[in-house]
Scaffold this active site. Structure first.
Site, PDB file in Angstrom:
ATOM      1  N   HIS A  20      48.181 -19.176  -8.228  1.00  0.00           N
ATOM      2  CA  HIS A  20      46.857 -18.657  -7.875  1.00  0.00           C
ATOM      3  C   HIS A  20      45.899 -19.095  -8.974  1.00  0.00           C
ATOM      4  CE1 HIS A  20      43.698 -16.238  -6.290  1.00  0.00           C
ATOM      5  NE2 HIS A  20      43.893 -15.151  -7.014  1.00  0.00           N
ATOM      6  N   GLU A  79      50.728  -1.064  17.045  1.00  0.00           N
ATOM      7  CA  GLU A  79      50.532  -2.180  17.973  1.00  0.00           C
ATOM      8  C   GLU A  79      49.747  -3.336  17.358  1.00  0.00           C
ATOM      9  OE1 GLU A  79      49.304  -1.192  21.929  1.00  0.00           O
ATOM     10  OE2 GLU A  79      50.510   0.634  21.978  1.00  0.00           O
TER      11      GLU A  79
END
Length: 338
Positions: free
Chosen positions: A107, A230
């Site tokens: 990073h 979901e």
């Protein structure tokens, strides 16, 4: 944009080097084990006597203290939390890393924001898998790889890009595809994605949806299923084939509701907030905030962690997940091992 694969990388370059991996956390354990399995001479560098030392030893890896491991390395990959890297680099890496060696990161934060200023005699590269360490390891074991980014900050040897590609190949990245970027672009887009969409945006959207339903009198269990559980089903469809693929797979009712309500919830005000977040990242304001938070021992982050842990969605979520043992059976994270 060119994508690099196995045929574009010379694996012998990294196999001919002694590689030290500083850190054995999420990314560290994956890089170390993947490179080791690819035939690279790997040493894990961590504090002696800590949990990471024992975990790396248990994985069959060579383990040494940081200063000692750095002295003999041709390439040093630093895979520590962003906030720990500057001190470790200054005290244990910079005084010991060989002249002409390669310094690597996953990073660009510390280099981009000048928290680490590499010596001029070093090659400085980035190899950044676009996935958590547990996925980097599991995809490698499956025979695949997580798509990765490479970048060159300093090219003293003239071979820095080739070395980055070779490292990425040993880590499985060229199986999934490798894209070249630069430290600035990787850092700023990564921070923005985390803050506005993947972590900050998604978490607040889920919590607000859950709270809206429960405040209106709906059962917490129903709110959890509709607003958190979901979400994975929808994200998997987008991950697999994009937004159009998701819309192809859902009902007409769900798709129509997306078009009617989505722009009301995520609206012009949201876009302006995103632009403000990006500006904080580009100017370095966010980096200063994060660095200062660390210097005061993370009071704000500690408080927010506690509040999140106490949120009703965590309580009902734990109860519902206990009813679905297949989730735990397929868990990506095993805290006892990595």
């Amino acid at each position: 944009m060119k994508v690099y694969y196995d045929k574009d990388a010379d694996l012998s370059l990294i196999k001919g080097k002694k590689v030290t991996i500083v850190g054995y956390g999420s990314q560290g354990h994956a890089h170390a084990q993947n490179l080791n399995d690819s035939g690279v001479k790997v040493t894990v560098a961590v504090r002696k006597g800590g949990a990471s030392w024992d975990k790396a030893k248990a994985a069959g890896l060579k383990v040494e203290e940081i200063a000692k491991a750095v002295k003999t390395a041709d390439l040093v990959m630093i895979l520590l939390p962003d906030e720990n890297i500057p001190q470790v680099y200054k005290e244990e890496v910079e005084p010991n890393i060989k002249k002409g060696a390669t310094l690597a990161f996953a990073h660009g934060f510390n280099v981009h924001y000048n928290q680490v200023v590499p010596r001029e005699d070093l090659d400085v590269i980035m190899v950044a898998p676009k996935g958590p360490g547990h996925t980097v390891r599991s995809e490698y074991l499956r025979g695949g790889g997580v798509p990765s980014l490479i970048a060159v900050y300093q090219d003293k040897s003239g071979k820095a890009k080739d070395i980055a590609l070779s490292y990425a190949a040993a880590n499985g990245g060229t199986k999934g595809g490798v894209i070249e970027t630069n430290f600035k672009e990787e850092t700023e887009t990564d921070l923005f994605g985390e803050q506005a969409v993947l972590c900050g945006g998604a978490v607040e959207l889920v919590k607000m949806g859950f709270e809206t339903l429960t405040e209106a009198g709906y059962a917490p269990e129903m709110a959890y299923f509709e607003c958190l559980h979901e979400l994975k089903l929808i994200v998997d469809l987008m991950y697999e084939g994009g937004i159009a693929n998701m819309n192809y797979s859902i009902s007409n009712n769900a798709e129509y509701g997306e078009y009617v309500t989505g722009p009301e919830v995520i609206n012009a005000q949201s876009r302006e907030a995103m632009r403000n977040a990006l500006k904080r990242i580009q100017t370095g304001e966010y980096a200063k905030m994060f660095i200062q938070e660390g210097k005061t021992n993370y009071p704000s982050m500690t408080a927010r962690r506690r509040l999140n842990a106490e949120h009703p969605i965590e309580q009902v979520g734990g109860q519902l997940r206990d009813m679905m043992p297949w989730i735990k059976a397929k868990a990506l994270v095993d805290k006892s091992k990595n």
